[in-house]
Design a protein around this motif. Sequence first.
Motif, short mmCIF file in Angstrom:
data_model
loop_
_atom_site.label_atom_id
_atom_site.label_comp_id
_atom_site.label_asym_id
_atom_site.label_seq_id
_atom_site.Cartn_x
_atom_site.Cartn_y
_atom_site.Cartn_z
N HIS A 138 0.75 -1.51 -0.15
CA HIS A 138 0.15 0.10 -0.03
C HIS A 138 0.99 1.28 -0.21
O HIS A 138 0.47 2.15 -0.76
CB HIS A 138 -0.83 -0.08 1.28
N VAL A 139 1.98 1.57 0.76
CA VAL A 139 2.59 2.53 0.72
C VAL A 139 3.51 2.64 -0.44
O VAL A 139 3.53 3.79 -1.01
CB VAL A 139 3.90 2.42 2.01
N GLU A 159 2.47 1.93 -3.38
CA GLU A 159 1.44 2.29 -4.38
C GLU A 159 1.17 3.88 -4.12
O GLU A 159 0.75 4.36 -5.19
CB GLU A 159 0.31 1.31 -4.20
N ARG A 160 1.26 4.23 -2.86
CA ARG A 160 0.80 5.68 -2.78
C ARG A 160 1.91 6.40 -3.55
O ARG A 160 1.62 7.44 -4.04
CB ARG A 160 0.77 6.03 -1.37
N VAL A 184 1.42 6.68 -7.29
CA VAL A 184 0.61 7.65 -7.38
C VAL A 184 1.04 9.36 -7.28
O VAL A 184 0.99 10.09 -8.10
CB VAL A 184 -0.77 7.65 -6.51
N GLN A 185 1.75 9.27 -6.31
CA GLN A 185 2.64 10.73 -6.19
C GLN A 185 3.62 11.02 -7.16
O GLN A 185 3.83 12.00 -7.36
CB GLN A 185 3.44 10.70 -4.64
N GLN A 237 -7.85 -2.46 -0.06
CA GLN A 237 -6.93 -1.32 -0.14
C GLN A 237 -5.92 -1.29 -1.30
O GLN A 237 -5.80 -0.46 -2.04
CB GLN A 237 -6.10 -1.15 1.11
N LEU A 297 -5.93 1.27 -4.16
CA LEU A 297 -4.68 2.19 -4.70
C LEU A 297 -4.47 1.85 -6.09
O LEU A 297 -3.86 2.91 -6.85
CB LEU A 297 -3.64 1.61 -3.65
N SER A 299 -6.57 4.16 -8.01
CA SER A 299 -6.13 5.61 -7.80
C SER A 299 -5.11 5.82 -8.84
O SER A 299 -4.83 7.07 -9.41
CB SER A 299 -5.86 5.86 -6.27
N TRP A 300 -4.08 4.98 -8.83
CA TRP A 300 -2.86 5.04 -9.81
C TRP A 300 -3.47 5.07 -11.31
O TRP A 300 -3.21 5.79 -12.08
CB TRP A 300 -2.17 4.04 -9.85
#
Length: 283
Positions: free
Chosen positions: A105-106, A108-109, A112-113, A229, A233, A236-237
Amino acid sequence: MTDSRPGSQAAPQADPHDERFVSFGEQGAQLTYGSYLRLPALLDAQHLESDPPAHDELLFITIHQVYELWFKQLIHEVIAARDAMLGQVEDDRLWWAQHLLARVHVIERVLVQQVDVLETMTPQDFLQFRQQLAPASGFQSVQFRELEFLSGAKDPAYLERFRGLTDAEQQRLGRRLAEPTLWDAFVAVVAAHGLPAGDDEEIAMSVRSAAHDRSRYAAVWALAEALLQHDELAASWRARHVVMVERMIGSKSGTGGSSGSAYLRGRLPLQYYPVLWDVRSRL
């Protein structure tokens, strides 16, 4: 600077030649930061195709190489999480699967960033070198497809649609299509806890039961939430990616012959775990 006070002694300085402070790699060669990370090869992997060199092409290459490195790490973590769930009958490793999925999860965030960095490039600057990219396309990322297959979204048609795969890449994707997914592993966890898992309807009802009895089925519920989750994510990407593409090239076709943003928008409804999303309506 030494301490001149009576009875005081200066702290001993580490001798860089003292063998206690030297690490050795293979064949007795000294291991350094650069050699351990293979920095000469890594930093020589960015070769611009534009002539004269377009300033932002280095940024474009770097971002996508970093993505591929993160994809490699994600595949590593997803396989380990899957195997921990599949092996939990003999060895209770569900805590390890939860830990690894939290790491996924981290990462994948971060994926996105990273789009924010790419968007510092203007459309005009991208157009300076975009034509040199053809027929290459992000559609051809084998690792991204591996990650999708491992997550549960297997698409055998990909191997037919993309004819530029090497034999090794064909074999890798074929192996991913044949092996268990994260979803398969989760279903095994559900069954191992004595809950029905014969089909999607049974699994949905079992997850609902776990949701209402979290003290008894804590691991089942925690893993269901971790997979959801991961799914969210990934979505979201994809959403962030398509908006970035539209900002850069509008409705133009992709460099690899795809329909560009139209293809990417068609991927937005994809869900790895529709059963888990459906459970939300039943709670």
